[in-house]
Design a protein around this motif. Structure first.
Motif, PDB file in Angstrom:
ATOM      1  N   HIS A 277      31.095  20.355  38.354  1.00 56.18           N
ATOM      2  CA  HIS A 277      31.560  21.065  39.549  1.00 56.18           C
ATOM      3  C   HIS A 277      31.077  22.500  39.452  1.00 56.18           C
ATOM      4  CE1 HIS A 277      34.253  17.853  40.920  1.00 56.18           C
ATOM      5  NE2 HIS A 277      34.549  17.670  39.641  1.00 56.18           N
ATOM      6  N   ALA A 278      30.439  22.998  40.501  1.00 57.48           N
ATOM      7  CA  ALA A 278      29.949  24.377  40.505  1.00 57.48           C
ATOM      8  C   ALA A 278      29.604  24.799  41.917  1.00 57.48           C
ATOM      9  CB  ALA A 278      28.718  24.518  39.608  1.00 57.48           C
ATOM     10  N   ASP A 279      29.737  26.077  42.178  1.00 52.67           N
ATOM     11  CA  ASP A 279      29.327  26.653  43.454  1.00 52.67           C
ATOM     12  C   ASP A 279      28.936  28.106  43.182  1.00 52.67           C
ATOM     13  OD1 ASP A 279      28.799  27.170  46.073  1.00 52.67           O
ATOM     14  OD2 ASP A 279      30.816  26.730  46.816  1.00 52.67           O
ATOM     15  N   PRO A 280      27.675  28.450  43.361  1.00 53.51           N
ATOM     16  CA  PRO A 280      26.562  27.705  43.969  1.00 53.51           C
ATOM     17  C   PRO A 280      26.170  26.451  43.185  1.00 53.51           C
ATOM     18  CG  PRO A 280      26.088  30.047  43.802  1.00 53.51           C
ATOM     19  CD  PRO A 280      27.291  29.806  42.984  1.00 53.51           C
ATOM     20  N   GLN A 281      25.371  25.596  43.872  1.00 53.37           N
ATOM     21  CA  GLN A 281      24.928  24.338  43.294  1.00 53.37           C
ATOM     22  C   GLN A 281      24.199  24.583  41.966  1.00 53.37           C
ATOM     23  OE1 GLN A 281      25.848  21.624  44.821  1.00 53.37           O
ATOM     24  NE2 GLN A 281      24.964  20.191  43.349  1.00 53.37           N
ATOM     25  N   PRO A 282      24.575  23.811  40.903  1.00 56.90           N
ATOM     26  CA  PRO A 282      23.962  24.054  39.593  1.00 56.90           C
ATOM     27  C   PRO A 282      22.725  23.192  39.372  1.00 56.90           C
ATOM     28  CG  PRO A 282      25.744  22.512  39.358  1.00 56.90           C
ATOM     29  CD  PRO A 282      25.662  22.827  40.828  1.00 56.90           C
ATOM     30  N   SER A 283      21.964  23.559  38.351  1.00 62.27           N
ATOM     31  CA  SER A 283      20.899  22.701  37.829  1.00 62.27           C
ATOM     32  C   SER A 283      21.407  22.074  36.529  1.00 62.27           C
ATOM     33  CB  SER A 283      19.625  23.514  37.566  1.00 62.27           C
ATOM     34  OG  SER A 283      19.879  24.514  36.596  1.00 62.27           O
ATOM     35  N   VAL A 284      21.168  20.766  36.344  1.00 58.27           N
ATOM     36  CA  VAL A 284      21.698  20.021  35.199  1.00 58.27           C
ATOM     37  C   VAL A 284      20.530  19.518  34.361  1.00 58.27           C
ATOM     38  CG1 VAL A 284      23.086  18.045  34.465  1.00 58.27           C
ATOM     39  CG2 VAL A 284      23.761  19.368  36.485  1.00 58.27           C
ATOM     40  N   SER A 285      20.633  19.669  33.064  1.00 57.41           N
ATOM     41  CA  SER A 285      19.615  19.186  32.127  1.00 57.41           C
ATOM     42  C   SER A 285      20.299  18.525  30.936  1.00 57.41           C
ATOM     43  CB  SER A 285      18.708  20.332  31.668  1.00 57.41           C
ATOM     44  OG  SER A 285      19.489  21.383  31.124  1.00 57.41           O
ATOM     45  N   TRP A 286      19.531  17.616  30.230  1.00 55.86           N
ATOM     46  CA  TRP A 286      20.058  16.852  29.094  1.00 55.86           C
ATOM     47  C   TRP A 286      19.319  17.253  27.819  1.00 55.86           C
ATOM     48  CZ3 TRP A 286      24.240  13.652  29.392  1.00 55.86           C
ATOM     49  CH2 TRP A 286      24.662  13.270  30.667  1.00 55.86           C
ATOM     50  N   TYR A 287      20.106  17.254  26.708  1.00 55.97           N
ATOM     51  CA  TYR A 287      19.543  17.591  25.399  1.00 55.97           C
ATOM     52  C   TYR A 287      19.983  16.550  24.373  1.00 55.97           C
ATOM     53  CZ  TYR A 287      18.471  22.265  27.248  1.00 55.97           C
ATOM     54  OH  TYR A 287      17.986  23.304  27.995  1.00 55.97           O
ATOM     55  N   GLN A 288      19.082  16.262  23.407  1.00 56.16           N
ATOM     56  CA  GLN A 288      19.439  15.435  22.252  1.00 56.16           C
ATOM     57  C   GLN A 288      19.199  16.266  20.993  1.00 56.16           C
ATOM     58  OE1 GLN A 288      17.068  11.944  21.523  1.00 56.16           O
ATOM     59  NE2 GLN A 288      18.475  11.136  19.969  1.00 56.16           N
ATOM     60  N   ASN A 289      20.302  16.450  20.252  1.00 51.86           N
ATOM     61  CA  ASN A 289      20.226  17.255  19.037  1.00 51.86           C
ATOM     62  C   ASN A 289      19.571  18.615  19.320  1.00 51.86           C
ATOM     63  OD1 ASN A 289      21.370  15.108  17.553  1.00 51.86           O
ATOM     64  ND2 ASN A 289      19.336  14.191  17.269  1.00 51.86           N
ATOM     65  N   SER A 290      19.980  19.232  20.432  1.00 50.40           N
ATOM     66  CA  SER A 290      19.542  20.574  20.847  1.00 50.40           C
ATOM     67  C   SER A 290      18.111  20.608  21.375  1.00 50.40           C
ATOM     68  CB  SER A 290      19.666  21.582  19.688  1.00 50.40           C
ATOM     69  OG  SER A 290      21.022  21.651  19.253  1.00 50.40           O
TER      70      SER A 290
END
Length: 551
Positions: A320-333
């Motif tokens: 949940h965020a406003d303004p719209q967020p960007s989402v990214s995925w990480y494995q072991n940093s």
């Protein structure tokens, strides 16, 4: 005599006398005058000198008692000089009233209808009654303030919404707020007679928001004010609700034209509704949208994801965020790039990382990271091949006083290699509980059915337990990837021994028999007491009889 019983002079009698004198010839009048009162002619002064004053009771006027001769001069002087001025005024008013009544056939007009206060809704049609009897030739007016609306059947006003119906009833159609006020139905006479109707116009509510766009923005933790203004008659009441409330009927969150929200949270964003109601027509509602600006807020359904080699794993985070967020995925940093086995998708606030054909290197720690202009947030998850936590499925109550069949299930893609069971007794009373020491049992799982490649169901019977006791148990399982997390504590209860139940029943029966014996003893004691009292009474009666015989 020319005087009434109360001392007032009869005006009509005097007029008749004057007419008689006028009709008598001169020679006759002289002869009759000479013959009356010893042949001497009475002058007006003589007549006036013979007047006797008489005071009216309770009045301020006076009249005179007079014995009049038949001389015209004496009678005229008597009428002209001695009629009281007040009686003449009364006579004039009477003659004026007779003239007004004569124009109306002697009947006085009066209102049949009555003045009333009318309440009508704007846009409706209203009829104001004005019913008069005995109007005759008099004119009936309708006016509002100084403005005349109608005169008899003539329409004076140019307002086409106003007309006369069924006689002199005033009809006003398509009512407007400015039609409120007093309306007077008046009989035009020397003495005006009025009937007043008061009209109150009811206006349904209307409402508008401030600002007119209906859009407001606030930052998380700040203060925001929502405002709306309403109009109508009566003055409407205002209350606030929030659309999308989980309740079927939205609860009021505020009353009045202003709603103030302090320390705003992201959950308070949404559409707020301002409703105005004055019981005239339906309530009116307008919407106002509140946007709350805040940094990303992340939540996950599962922080531990169980999978196996060759199977699939799905990681999900809710952002949940406003303004719209960007989402990214990480494995072991390390950032994850999409591949044919790893895909990233989003649906609304839910973001998903899917891993197909899981391999050994896919196990490990993952993080979901969200960024917007107000900040960054991160949540961690783990993909593991280790068994899932054990879940107990057996009922908490044992069927035996000294044993219990404990049943649980564990999810694991690889076969289970070892299971560890620990249990202990709880020492409890009404004030405290103290756990005993753990008993450790190592179990070797049996081969699972081919139809259930994931779920392992196991059972073990614990023996040598104490009756009427409370026990706790935990389970931990191991496969080739390692041990799982320890399960939640599970409590179960053993039954009482049947001899204990029988002993309690005997105690109850013994107590009942003792109670019965005590009751029988008390009844016997009461019977003895009654017999003793009866014997004493009989002895006293016998003694009394002996005294009567031997005085």
């Amino acid at each position: 005599m020319c005087v009434t019983s109360n001392g007032s002079i009869l005006y009509e009698a005097a007029i008749n006398e004057i007419d008689t004198i006028k009709s008598t010839p001169t020679n006759n009048r002289s002869s009759s005058s000479s013959s009356g009162d010893s042949g001497s002619q009475m002058t007006p002064i003589d007549c006036f000198s013979r007047l006797v004053p008489v005071r009216r009771s309770g009045g301020r006027y006076r009249s005179f008692d007079c014995v009049l001769p038949s001389l015209a001069s004496c009678l005229l002087l008597f009428v002209v000089l001695l009629v009281p001025t007040t009686d003449a005024a009364i006579s004039n008013r009477g003659s004026s009233s007779k003239s007004i009544s004569s124009s109306n056939n002697g009947l006085v007009p009066r209102f049949i209808s009555r003045g009333h206060t009318y309440r009508a809704v704007v846009g409706d049609t209203l009829v104001l009654p004005c019913e008069v009897e005995n109007l005759g030739t008099l004119v009936l007016l309708w006016r509002r303030g100084t403005n005349v609306l109608t005169a008899s059947q003539l329409m004076v006003t140019r307002d086409e919404r106003i007309r006369l119906v069924k006689g002199y009833n005033l009809e006003i159609s398509e009512l407007e707020p400015q039609d409120a006020g007093d309306y007077v139905c008046q009989i035009s006479d020397k003495i005006n007679k009025d009937q007043v109707h008061t009209v109150e116009i009811l206006v349904p509510p209307s409402v508008r928001v401030i600002p007119p766009s209906g859009q407001l923005t606030a930052r998380k933790g700040g203060v925001v004010t929502l405002e709306c203004k309403a109009s109508g008659n009566p003055v409407p009441s205002i209350y606030w609700t929030k659309r999308g409330s989980p309740a079927k009927v939205a609860n009021k969150i505020g009353e009045g034209p202003i709603l103030t929200l302090e320390r705003v949270e992201r959950q308070q964003a949404g559409v707020y509704q301002c409703t105005a109601d004055n019981n005239v027509g339906d309530p009116v509602t307008v919407d106002m949208r509140l946007d709350v600006l805040y940094p990303p807020d992340i939540s996950v359904d599962k922080s531990w994801i169980h999978s196996g080699e060759g199977f699939e794993a799905q990681l999900e985070c809710i952002v949940h965020a406003d303004p719209q967020p960007s989402v990214s995925w990480y494995q072991n940093s390390f950032p994850i790039q999409p591949t044919d086995r790893r895909t990233m998708s989003s649906r609304g606030n839910r973001h998903t990382l899917s891993i197909r054909h899981v391999q050994q290197e896919d196990f490990g720690n993952y993080s979901c990271v969200a960024d917007n202009t107000l900040g960054r947030s991160k949540k961690y998850m783990e993909v593991s091949g280790r068994p899932g936590p054990a879940e107990f499925v057996s009922p908490p109550w044992s069927r035996s006083p000294d044993s219990y069949n404990l049943t649980w299930k564990v999810e694991s893609y690889p076969p289970l290699l070892e299971v560890r069971l620990l249990y202990r007794k709880l020492m409890m009373n009404e004030t405290f509980q103290q756990p005993g020491r753990w008993h450790d049992v190592i179990l070797t799982p049996s081969a699972r059915p081919i139809t259930e490649p994931l779920t392992h169901v196991m059972a073990f019977t614990l023996r040598g337990l104490l009756p009427s006791s409370v026990y706790e148990a935990i389970v931990q399982a191991k496969n080739r990837y390692g041990w799982n997390e320890v399960s939640d504590i599970f409590q179960f209860y053993t039954q009482r021994i049947s001899s204990d139940v029988h002993s309690e029943e005997m105690q109850v029966a013994s107590s009942t028999s003792r109670s019965g014996a005590t009751t029988l003893h008390l009844e016997r004691q009461q019977s003895k007491s009654l017999c003793l009292v009866f014997a004493i009474i009989c002895w006293l009666l016998g003694a009394h009889c002996r005294l009567q015989r031997n005085p």
